[in-house]
Enzyme design. Structure first.
Site, mmCIF file in Angstrom:
data_model
loop_
_atom_site.group_PDB
_atom_site.id
_atom_site.type_symbol
_atom_site.label_atom_id
_atom_site.label_comp_id
_atom_site.label_asym_id
_atom_site.label_seq_id
_atom_site.Cartn_x
_atom_site.Cartn_y
_atom_site.Cartn_z
ATOM 1 C CB ALA A 1 -39.307 8.537 -14.159
ATOM 2 C CG ASN B 1 -36.798 10.215 3.916
ATOM 3 O OD1 ASN B 1 -35.671 10.160 3.424
ATOM 4 N ND2 ASN B 1 -37.331 9.186 4.572
ATOM 5 C CE LYS C 1 -36.214 9.027 -4.701
ATOM 6 N NZ LYS C 1 -36.714 9.609 -3.440
ATOM 7 C CG ASP D 1 -49.928 4.735 1.540
ATOM 8 O OD1 ASP D 1 -49.118 5.441 0.905
ATOM 9 O OD2 ASP D 1 -50.399 3.673 1.093
ATOM 10 C CB VAL D 2 -46.744 9.900 1.626
ATOM 11 C CG1 VAL D 2 -46.227 10.178 3.020
ATOM 12 C CG2 VAL D 2 -45.807 8.969 0.847
ATOM 13 C CE1 TYR E 1 -35.797 5.449 -5.347
ATOM 14 C CE2 TYR E 1 -33.786 5.868 -6.591
ATOM 15 C CZ TYR E 1 -34.487 5.897 -5.396
ATOM 16 O OH TYR E 1 -33.885 6.377 -4.270
ATOM 17 N N GLY F 1 -41.569 8.936 6.087
ATOM 18 C CA GLY F 1 -40.659 7.800 5.992
ATOM 19 C C GLY F 1 -39.592 7.828 7.061
ATOM 20 N NE ARG G 1 -38.612 0.385 7.103
ATOM 21 C CZ ARG G 1 -38.681 0.263 5.781
ATOM 22 N NH1 ARG G 1 -37.580 0.283 5.057
ATOM 23 N NH2 ARG G 1 -39.839 0.115 5.178
ATOM 24 C CB ILE H 1 -27.395 6.450 2.001
ATOM 25 C CG1 ILE H 1 -27.248 7.786 1.243
ATOM 26 C CG2 ILE H 1 -27.335 6.665 3.513
ATOM 27 C CD1 ILE H 1 -25.982 8.562 1.470
HETATM 28 P P1 NDP Z 1 -35.803 2.777 3.650
HETATM 29 O O1 NDP Z 1 -36.363 1.724 2.748
HETATM 30 O O2 NDP Z 1 -34.783 2.398 4.649
HETATM 31 O O3 NDP Z 1 -36.995 3.567 4.392
HETATM 32 C C1 NDP Z 1 -38.067 4.028 3.665
HETATM 33 C C2 NDP Z 1 -38.998 4.775 4.577
HETATM 34 O O4 NDP Z 1 -40.132 5.238 3.801
HETATM 35 C C3 NDP Z 1 -39.546 3.917 5.687
HETATM 36 O O5 NDP Z 1 -39.634 4.679 6.862
HETATM 37 C C4 NDP Z 1 -40.928 3.549 5.187
HETATM 38 O O6 NDP Z 1 -41.791 3.353 6.295
HETATM 39 C C5 NDP Z 1 -41.322 4.808 4.422
HETATM 40 N N1 NDP Z 1 -42.356 4.598 3.420
HETATM 41 C C6 NDP Z 1 -42.328 3.809 2.329
HETATM 42 N N2 NDP Z 1 -43.487 3.883 1.661
HETATM 43 C C7 NDP Z 1 -44.258 4.769 2.338
HETATM 44 C C8 NDP Z 1 -45.573 5.278 2.145
HETATM 45 N N3 NDP Z 1 -46.321 4.889 1.109
HETATM 46 N N4 NDP Z 1 -46.070 6.161 3.033
HETATM 47 C C9 NDP Z 1 -45.322 6.557 4.100
HETATM 48 N N5 NDP Z 1 -44.083 6.119 4.330
HETATM 49 C C10 NDP Z 1 -43.551 5.231 3.461
HETATM 50 O O7 NDP Z 1 -35.254 3.907 2.638
HETATM 51 P P2 NDP Z 1 -34.010 4.898 2.783
HETATM 52 O O8 NDP Z 1 -33.923 5.438 4.142
HETATM 53 O O9 NDP Z 1 -32.836 4.253 2.163
HETATM 54 O O10 NDP Z 1 -34.481 6.053 1.773
HETATM 55 C C11 NDP Z 1 -35.152 7.215 2.206
HETATM 56 C C12 NDP Z 1 -35.273 8.151 1.013
HETATM 57 O O11 NDP Z 1 -33.990 8.442 0.494
HETATM 58 C C13 NDP Z 1 -36.080 7.569 -0.139
HETATM 59 O O12 NDP Z 1 -36.846 8.580 -0.765
HETATM 60 C C14 NDP Z 1 -35.007 7.090 -1.094
HETATM 61 O O13 NDP Z 1 -35.449 7.042 -2.427
HETATM 62 C C15 NDP Z 1 -33.946 8.153 -0.895
HETATM 63 N N6 NDP Z 1 -32.599 7.744 -1.274
HETATM 64 C C16 NDP Z 1 -31.991 6.681 -0.661
HETATM 65 C C17 NDP Z 1 -30.721 6.317 -1.042
HETATM 66 C C18 NDP Z 1 -30.001 5.174 -0.426
HETATM 67 O O14 NDP Z 1 -28.918 4.836 -0.925
HETATM 68 N N7 NDP Z 1 -30.491 4.548 0.628
HETATM 69 C C19 NDP Z 1 -30.005 7.049 -2.101
HETATM 70 C C20 NDP Z 1 -30.739 8.148 -2.659
HETATM 71 C C21 NDP Z 1 -31.985 8.474 -2.256
HETATM 72 P P3 NDP Z 1 -42.962 2.246 6.375
HETATM 73 O O15 NDP Z 1 -42.405 0.987 5.818
HETATM 74 O O16 NDP Z 1 -43.301 2.254 7.829
HETATM 75 O O17 NDP Z 1 -44.070 2.825 5.547
#
Ligand code: NDP
Length: 247
Positions: free
Chosen positions: A156, A89, A158, A62-63, A154, A12, A15, A187
């Site tokens: 559950a 992540n 986490k 796709d993880v 979500y 992930g 971005r 964040i």
């Molecule tokens: P974003 O939505 O900004 O980014 C999510 C990232 O995950 C993207 O790079 C996306 O890439 C990737 N992604 C999503 N699904 C898949 C998949 N099936 N396989 C591979 N990659 C995937 O999220 P954040 O940066 O905000 O969050 C990152 C992590 O931090 C997450 O686990 C989130 O739960 C956690 N988090 C975030 C918080 C926040 O406030 N933002 C707070 C607490 C935890 P692509 O679309 O290219 O697949």
């Protein structure tokens, strides 16, 4: 250069928080693998890191699919010969009140957030065991500790990641592989960009440091956990939440 020549997979990282972690790792000398489903974005991030003097490759995966995770690790080993660090992540939300939550919303979130971490960790464990060293960092959330109305799926996923982190930490400690989790609060990323102004204000009131976090707040802790300075830390959850949760 706290991560000089280490090889790191950050899921992930096209971005948000993952991208910031990948950039911070590259800045510390690591070779990073940018992972996401969006091939164009992944390539763009890897290219930009290279343009700034770092080393990065993009691998689309796709993880939630075990075969994608296996391919990701295989490709990394073919490219750089080892994997030192895995950051689980990648994460999604599909918010809804329990009464309205569909089975698909439940399944999708668990498949990416929790099974995704299982798939990538399982794929990386054998090479890390052979190397007799490794760092696994799982990105959980304060929501997994506190719960949140509208996020049963979500929360559950986490909370599950925290149990997963502690179990993996115990299983792999004898091989010098550590496994820790980071629990961010709120964040500023695409994930939180849709929060309404009122909700955002109410949230901010619950944060002792009185601001939402930025991606670099999380990336700094990830660098620390991946570095030699954290060699004696395993099975821990480190909150990066401005003081929201104090256990
Ligand atoms: P974003 O939505 O900004 O980014 C999510 C990232 O995950 C993207 O790079 C996306 O890439 C990737 N992604 C999503 N699904 C898949 C998949 N099936 N396989 C591979 N990659 C995937 O999220 P954040 O940066 O905000 O969050 C990152 C992590 O931090 C997450 O686990 C989130 O739960 C956690 N988090 C975030 C918080 C926040 O406030 N933002 C707070 C607490 C935890 P692509 O679309 O290219 O697949």
């Amino acid at each position: 250069m706290r991560l000089k020549d280490r090889v790191a997979i950050v899921t992930g990282s096209t971005r948000g928080i993952g991208e910031a972690i990948a950039r911070a790792f590259a800045h510390e000398g690591a070779r990073v693998v940018i992972v996401g489903r969006d091939q164009v974005r992944a390539a763009r991030v890897a290219e930009d890191i290279a343009n700034h003097g770092g080393r990065a490759v993009a691998i689309t995966a796709d993880v939630s699919r075990l075969e994608d995770a296996q391919h990701l690790v295989k490709q990394t080993l073919e490219t750089w010969g080892k994997v030192d660090i895995l950051v689980n992540n990648a994460g999604i939300t599909r918010d809804n009140l329990l009464l309205r939550m569909t089975e698909a919303e439940w399944d999708e979130v668990l498949a990416v957030n929790l099974k995704g971490a299982f798939n990538c960790t399982k794929s990386v464990v054998r090479p890390m065991m052979k190397q007799r060293q490794g760092r696994i960092i799982n990105i959980t959330s304060v929501v997994g500790q506190m719960g949140n109305a509208g996020q049963a799926n979500y929360a559950a996923s986490k909370a599950g990641l925290i149990g997963f982190t502690r179990s993996v930490a115990r299983e792999l400690a004898s091989r010098h592989i550590t496994c820790n989790a980071i629990a961010p609060g709120y964040i500023e990323t695409d994930m939180t960009a849709t929060l309404e102004a009122g909700v955002r204000e109410a949230l901010q009131k619950q944060i002792p440091l009185n601001r939402l976090g930025c991606v670099d707040d999380v990336a700094g802790v990830a660098v620390f956990l991946a570095s030699d300075a954290a060699a004696y830390i395993t099975g821990q959850v480190i909150n990066v939440d401005g003081g929201m949760v104090m256990a």
